[in-house]
Design a protein around this motif. Structure first.
Motif, PDB file in Angstrom:
ATOM      1  N   PHE A 147     -24.530   9.991  11.866  1.00 22.84           N
ATOM      2  CA  PHE A 147     -23.200  10.386  12.690  1.00 22.84           C
ATOM      3  C   PHE A 147     -23.710  11.714  13.566  1.00 22.84           C
ATOM      4  O   PHE A 147     -24.405  12.443  13.538  1.00 22.84           O
ATOM      5  CB  PHE A 147     -22.174  10.720  11.629  1.00 22.84           C
ATOM      6  N   SER A 148     -22.592  11.734  14.179  1.00 24.66           N
ATOM      7  CA  SER A 148     -22.661  12.965  15.322  1.00 24.66           C
ATOM      8  C   SER A 148     -21.124  13.203  15.767  1.00 24.66           C
ATOM      9  O   SER A 148     -20.415  12.360  15.730  1.00 24.66           O
ATOM     10  CB  SER A 148     -23.425  12.671  16.434  1.00 24.66           C
ATOM     11  N   PHE A 149     -20.866  14.410  16.257  1.00 21.60           N
ATOM     12  CA  PHE A 149     -19.574  15.025  16.968  1.00 21.60           C
ATOM     13  C   PHE A 149     -20.064  14.970  18.492  1.00 21.60           C
ATOM     14  O   PHE A 149     -20.684  15.899  18.702  1.00 21.60           O
ATOM     15  CB  PHE A 149     -18.907  16.151  16.366  1.00 21.60           C
ATOM     16  N   ALA A 150     -19.820  13.871  19.034  1.00 20.73           N
ATOM     17  CA  ALA A 150     -20.290  13.759  20.542  1.00 20.73           C
ATOM     18  C   ALA A 150     -18.998  14.143  21.517  1.00 20.73           C
ATOM     19  O   ALA A 150     -17.811  14.277  21.210  1.00 20.73           O
ATOM     20  CB  ALA A 150     -20.700  12.226  20.956  1.00 20.73           C
ATOM     21  N   SER A 151     -19.528  14.669  22.612  1.00 19.36           N
ATOM     22  CA  SER A 151     -18.543  14.904  23.745  1.00 19.36           C
ATOM     23  C   SER A 151     -17.903  13.718  24.124  1.00 19.36           C
ATOM     24  O   SER A 151     -18.372  12.632  23.792  1.00 19.36           O
ATOM     25  CB  SER A 151     -19.111  15.790  24.918  1.00 19.36           C
ATOM     26  N   GLN A 152     -16.679  13.661  24.743  1.00 20.72           N
ATOM     27  CA  GLN A 152     -16.062  12.394  25.022  1.00 20.72           C
ATOM     28  C   GLN A 152     -16.818  11.652  26.219  1.00 20.72           C
ATOM     29  O   GLN A 152     -17.017  10.491  25.910  1.00 20.72           O
ATOM     30  CB  GLN A 152     -14.833  12.562  25.822  1.00 20.72           C
ATOM     31  N   PRO A 153     -17.534  12.149  27.293  1.00 23.88           N
ATOM     32  CA  PRO A 153     -18.164  11.331  28.027  1.00 23.88           C
ATOM     33  C   PRO A 153     -19.502  10.722  27.260  1.00 23.88           C
ATOM     34  O   PRO A 153     -19.606   9.539  27.619  1.00 23.88           O
ATOM     35  CB  PRO A 153     -18.889  12.454  29.086  1.00 23.88           C
ATOM     36  N   GLU A 154     -20.062  11.457  26.641  1.00 26.69           N
ATOM     37  CA  GLU A 154     -21.249  10.655  25.761  1.00 26.69           C
ATOM     38  C   GLU A 154     -20.587   9.583  24.759  1.00 26.69           C
ATOM     39  O   GLU A 154     -21.281   8.349  24.844  1.00 26.69           O
ATOM     40  CB  GLU A 154     -21.894  11.820  24.815  1.00 26.69           C
ATOM     41  N   ALA A 155     -19.474   9.897  24.165  1.00 29.83           N
ATOM     42  CA  ALA A 155     -18.800   9.042  23.298  1.00 29.83           C
ATOM     43  C   ALA A 155     -18.552   7.670  24.181  1.00 29.83           C
ATOM     44  O   ALA A 155     -18.879   6.530  23.576  1.00 29.83           O
ATOM     45  CB  ALA A 155     -17.833   9.489  22.508  1.00 29.83           C
ATOM     46  N   LEU A 156     -17.843   7.851  25.203  1.00 27.87           N
ATOM     47  CA  LEU A 156     -17.250   6.892  26.233  1.00 27.87           C
ATOM     48  C   LEU A 156     -18.460   5.774  26.589  1.00 27.87           C
ATOM     49  O   LEU A 156     -18.444   4.587  26.522  1.00 27.87           O
ATOM     50  CB  LEU A 156     -16.571   7.320  27.430  1.00 27.87           C
ATOM     51  N   LEU A 173      -5.918  17.392  17.230  1.00 23.92           N
ATOM     52  CA  LEU A 173      -4.576  17.423  16.502  1.00 23.92           C
ATOM     53  C   LEU A 173      -3.657  16.227  17.217  1.00 23.92           C
ATOM     54  O   LEU A 173      -2.894  15.566  16.480  1.00 23.92           O
ATOM     55  CB  LEU A 173      -3.686  18.514  16.682  1.00 23.92           C
ATOM     56  N   GLN A 174      -3.899  15.941  18.531  1.00 20.36           N
ATOM     57  CA  GLN A 174      -3.214  14.724  19.073  1.00 20.36           C
ATOM     58  C   GLN A 174      -4.321  13.700  19.522  1.00 20.36           C
ATOM     59  O   GLN A 174      -5.604  14.152  19.729  1.00 20.36           O
ATOM     60  CB  GLN A 174      -2.639  15.335  20.374  1.00 20.36           C
ATOM     61  N   ARG A 175      -3.916  12.475  19.643  1.00 20.78           N
ATOM     62  CA  ARG A 175      -4.512  11.523  20.112  1.00 20.78           C
ATOM     63  C   ARG A 175      -5.003  11.807  21.804  1.00 20.78           C
ATOM     64  O   ARG A 175      -4.259  12.645  22.432  1.00 20.78           O
ATOM     65  CB  ARG A 175      -4.150  10.230  20.207  1.00 20.78           C
ATOM     66  N   VAL A 176      -6.198  11.330  22.196  1.00 19.23           N
ATOM     67  CA  VAL A 176      -6.384  11.537  23.601  1.00 19.23           C
ATOM     68  C   VAL A 176      -6.549  10.273  24.463  1.00 19.23           C
ATOM     69  O   VAL A 176      -6.657   9.177  23.992  1.00 19.23           O
ATOM     70  CB  VAL A 176      -7.880  12.309  23.623  1.00 19.23           C
ATOM     71  N   PRO A 177      -6.225  10.482  25.717  1.00 19.49           N
ATOM     72  CA  PRO A 177      -6.046   9.260  26.709  1.00 19.49           C
ATOM     73  C   PRO A 177      -7.157   8.505  26.717  1.00 19.49           C
ATOM     74  O   PRO A 177      -7.064   7.152  26.956  1.00 19.49           O
ATOM     75  CB  PRO A 177      -5.634   9.999  27.923  1.00 19.49           C
ATOM     76  N   THR A 178      -8.364   9.081  26.633  1.00 17.99           N
ATOM     77  CA  THR A 178      -9.689   8.199  26.784  1.00 17.99           C
ATOM     78  C   THR A 178      -9.830   7.357  25.576  1.00 17.99           C
ATOM     79  O   THR A 178     -10.534   6.325  25.521  1.00 17.99           O
ATOM     80  CB  THR A 178     -10.761   9.096  26.988  1.00 17.99           C
ATOM     81  N   PHE A 179      -9.257   7.671  24.363  1.00 19.35           N
ATOM     82  CA  PHE A 179      -9.462   6.995  23.154  1.00 19.35           C
ATOM     83  C   PHE A 179      -7.960   6.841  22.542  1.00 19.35           C
ATOM     84  O   PHE A 179      -7.812   7.358  21.358  1.00 19.35           O
ATOM     85  CB  PHE A 179     -10.427   7.382  22.158  1.00 19.35           C
ATOM     86  N   PRO A 180      -7.076   6.175  23.057  1.00 19.33           N
ATOM     87  CA  PRO A 180      -5.749   6.181  22.797  1.00 19.33           C
ATOM     88  C   PRO A 180      -5.594   5.292  21.371  1.00 19.33           C
ATOM     89  O   PRO A 180      -4.554   5.931  20.799  1.00 19.33           O
ATOM     90  CB  PRO A 180      -4.947   5.354  23.946  1.00 19.33           C
ATOM     91  N   ASP A 181      -6.441   4.730  20.717  1.00 20.28           N
ATOM     92  CA  ASP A 181      -6.076   3.732  19.681  1.00 20.28           C
ATOM     93  C   ASP A 181      -6.826   4.614  18.705  1.00 20.28           C
ATOM     94  O   ASP A 181      -6.792   4.135  17.541  1.00 20.28           O
ATOM     95  CB  ASP A 181      -6.734   2.445  20.027  1.00 20.28           C
ATOM     96  N   LEU A 182      -7.709   5.581  18.815  1.00 19.63           N
ATOM     97  CA  LEU A 182      -8.577   6.141  18.049  1.00 19.63           C
ATOM     98  C   LEU A 182      -7.712   7.313  17.205  1.00 19.63           C
ATOM     99  O   LEU A 182      -7.099   8.206  17.825  1.00 19.63           O
ATOM    100  CB  LEU A 182      -9.656   6.947  18.719  1.00 19.63           C
ATOM    101  N   PRO A 183      -7.895   7.267  16.021  1.00 20.48           N
ATOM    102  CA  PRO A 183      -6.678   8.191  15.074  1.00 20.48           C
ATOM    103  C   PRO A 183      -7.659   9.813  15.129  1.00 20.48           C
ATOM    104  O   PRO A 183      -8.851   9.717  15.521  1.00 20.48           O
ATOM    105  CB  PRO A 183      -7.121   7.768  13.599  1.00 20.48           C
ATOM    106  N   THR A 184      -6.871  10.649  15.050  1.00 23.15           N
ATOM    107  CA  THR A 184      -7.305  11.975  14.868  1.00 23.15           C
ATOM    108  C   THR A 184      -7.810  12.167  13.447  1.00 23.15           C
ATOM    109  O   THR A 184      -7.674  11.339  12.596  1.00 23.15           O
ATOM    110  CB  THR A 184      -6.037  13.072  14.941  1.00 23.15           C
ATOM    111  N   MET A 185      -8.664  13.313  13.446  1.00 22.25           N
ATOM    112  CA  MET A 185      -8.981  13.724  12.133  1.00 22.25           C
ATOM    113  C   MET A 185      -8.045  13.939  11.012  1.00 22.25           C
ATOM    114  O   MET A 185      -8.101  13.539   9.749  1.00 22.25           O
ATOM    115  CB  MET A 185     -10.148  14.714  12.114  1.00 22.25           C
ATOM    116  N   THR A 186      -6.933  14.487  11.527  1.00 24.67           N
ATOM    117  CA  THR A 186      -5.816  14.716  10.580  1.00 24.67           C
ATOM    118  C   THR A 186      -5.330  13.418  10.208  1.00 24.67           C
ATOM    119  O   THR A 186      -5.078  13.260   8.756  1.00 24.67           O
ATOM    120  CB  THR A 186      -4.734  15.469  11.434  1.00 24.67           C
ATOM    121  N   GLU A 187      -5.007  12.527  10.994  1.00 28.75           N
ATOM    122  CA  GLU A 187      -4.469  11.074  10.389  1.00 28.75           C
ATOM    123  C   GLU A 187      -5.676  10.365   9.674  1.00 28.75           C
ATOM    124  O   GLU A 187      -5.235   9.564   9.060  1.00 28.75           O
ATOM    125  CB  GLU A 187      -4.345  10.132  11.865  1.00 28.75           C
ATOM    126  N   ALA A 188      -6.799  10.440   9.766  1.00 27.07           N
ATOM    127  CA  ALA A 188      -7.854  10.104   8.777  1.00 27.07           C
ATOM    128  C   ALA A 188      -7.977  10.765   7.682  1.00 27.07           C
ATOM    129  O   ALA A 188      -8.856  10.183   6.726  1.00 27.07           O
ATOM    130  CB  ALA A 188      -8.906  10.140   9.608  1.00 27.07           C
TER     131      ALA A 188
END
Length: 322
Positions: A200-209, A225-240
């Motif tokens: 796994f990795s914690f990637a920047s949004q451009p790399e992940a996209l 803490l909030q969802r992001v427009p680039t991945f609107p359906d992706l949960p936050t770590m808090t939600e996970a």
């Protein structure tokens, strides 16, 4: 008595005048915006997006100056020793706060050696796995880790990077064993991740996209803490299930300590106007960055909170730069 009062009044006027006059005449020459990292990185890109409209706001050229070295140490120290007149501005990012807490004897102190100017943007990371991985959620990844006594491997662009410490923070919170593999830059992580050599990795949004769009990566959650427009359906770590997990990278600006406060205020107002421009905000969003203008005290609070956040993570992971 009358003479004494007149003397005190004259003294008060003299002590206040330099700062006021400095702000009235500021700026009267080019302003240098120092990025303490190499050209081409995300921090350099942010500075160049800001510099042109900031030049228009200030009425003088804003020159982006890269001073890399020592994970930000060289450029940061250089700015701290510069004339405190508002003509040398440091672009501060989360790696600089991490650099502080990774050293037994820090070479600089962002809370002492600088005056805060204001915030610019936030960069949220994305927890990603290879597309071929069995994990389809954060819970799956944790369960998978617990079947592997030797632990999971994860990569980042450097020891002490936000991606590295996000992985350490996740490992500590999940109670799993992991092995960090450092690379020379984030892009170097991608081939080993997509091939499955990394778990796994914690990637920047451009790399992940890019990785998700190519079918090479699977995104599990975002680190804000909030969802992001680039991945609107992706949960936050808090939600996970990881409440308060928020290791986003923050970018903002500081000037050397003892810079007149009216000058810092004038810079803040100009930068805030730049960050609020729709064209600038759109350029940031295309990079997966969240515009985040704030007052000097707000930026100071963010920096202090980051120092408090990363200190325990660095200590628990035994990461140091000495």
């Amino acid at each position: 008595m009358k003479q004494t009062l007149l003397t005190l009044f004259a003294f008060a006027i003299c002590t206040q005048t330099p700062g006021v006059h400095a702000a009235e005449g500021y700026p009267s020459k080019p302003v240098h915006l120092v990025v303490p990292f190499s050209a081409g990185g995300i921090g350099d890109t942010i500075a160049r997006i800001v510099s042109a409209p900031l030049s228009e706001q200030l009425g003088e050229p804003v020159i982006v100056e890269n001073r890399p070295g020592g994970d930000g140490l060289v450029g940061t120290q250089w700015v701290s020793r510069s004339e405190p007149d508002g003509y040398t501005v440091l672009q501060v990012s989360t790696p600089l706060t991490i650099n502080m807490v990774m050293r037994t004897k820090p070479r600089y102190d962002l809370t002492r050696d600088f005056e805060p100017v204001g915030c610019a943007v936030r960069s949220t990371l994305v927890l990603v796995v290879p597309a071929s991985a069995p994990s389809h959620s954060v819970a799956d990844l944790v369960a998978f880790a617990k079947t592997k006594p030797q632990g999971l491997s994860f990569g980042s662009g450097a020891v002490g990077s936000v991606g590295h410490l996000s992985g350490e923070l996740f490992s500590q919170a999940a109670g799993i064993h992991t092995l960090h593999i450092p690379y020379k830059g984030e892009s170097a992580v991608v081939p080993d991740l997509v091939s499955g050599r990394l778990d796994f990795s914690f990637a920047s949004q451009p790399e992940a996209l890019q990785g998700v769009a190519a079918g090479q990566m699977r995104a599990l959650a975002v680190s804000s803490l909030q969802r992001v427009p680039t991945f609107p359906d992706l949960p936050t770590m808090t939600e996970a299930g990881f409440k308060g997990f928020d290791p986003s990278s923050n970018y903002g600006y500081m000037v050397p300590a003892n810079t007149p406060l009216p000058v810092a205020k004038k810079l803040n107002e100009a930068i805030s106007r730049v960050i609020s421009q729709p064209a600038v905000q759109e350029r940031f969003r295309l990079l997966g960055l969240t515009p985040n203008a704030c007052a000097p005290d707000g930026w100071s609070s963010i920096v202090k909170a980051e120092i408090a956040r990363w200190g325990p993570v660095v200590k628990a992971a035994n990461v140091h730069a000495d």
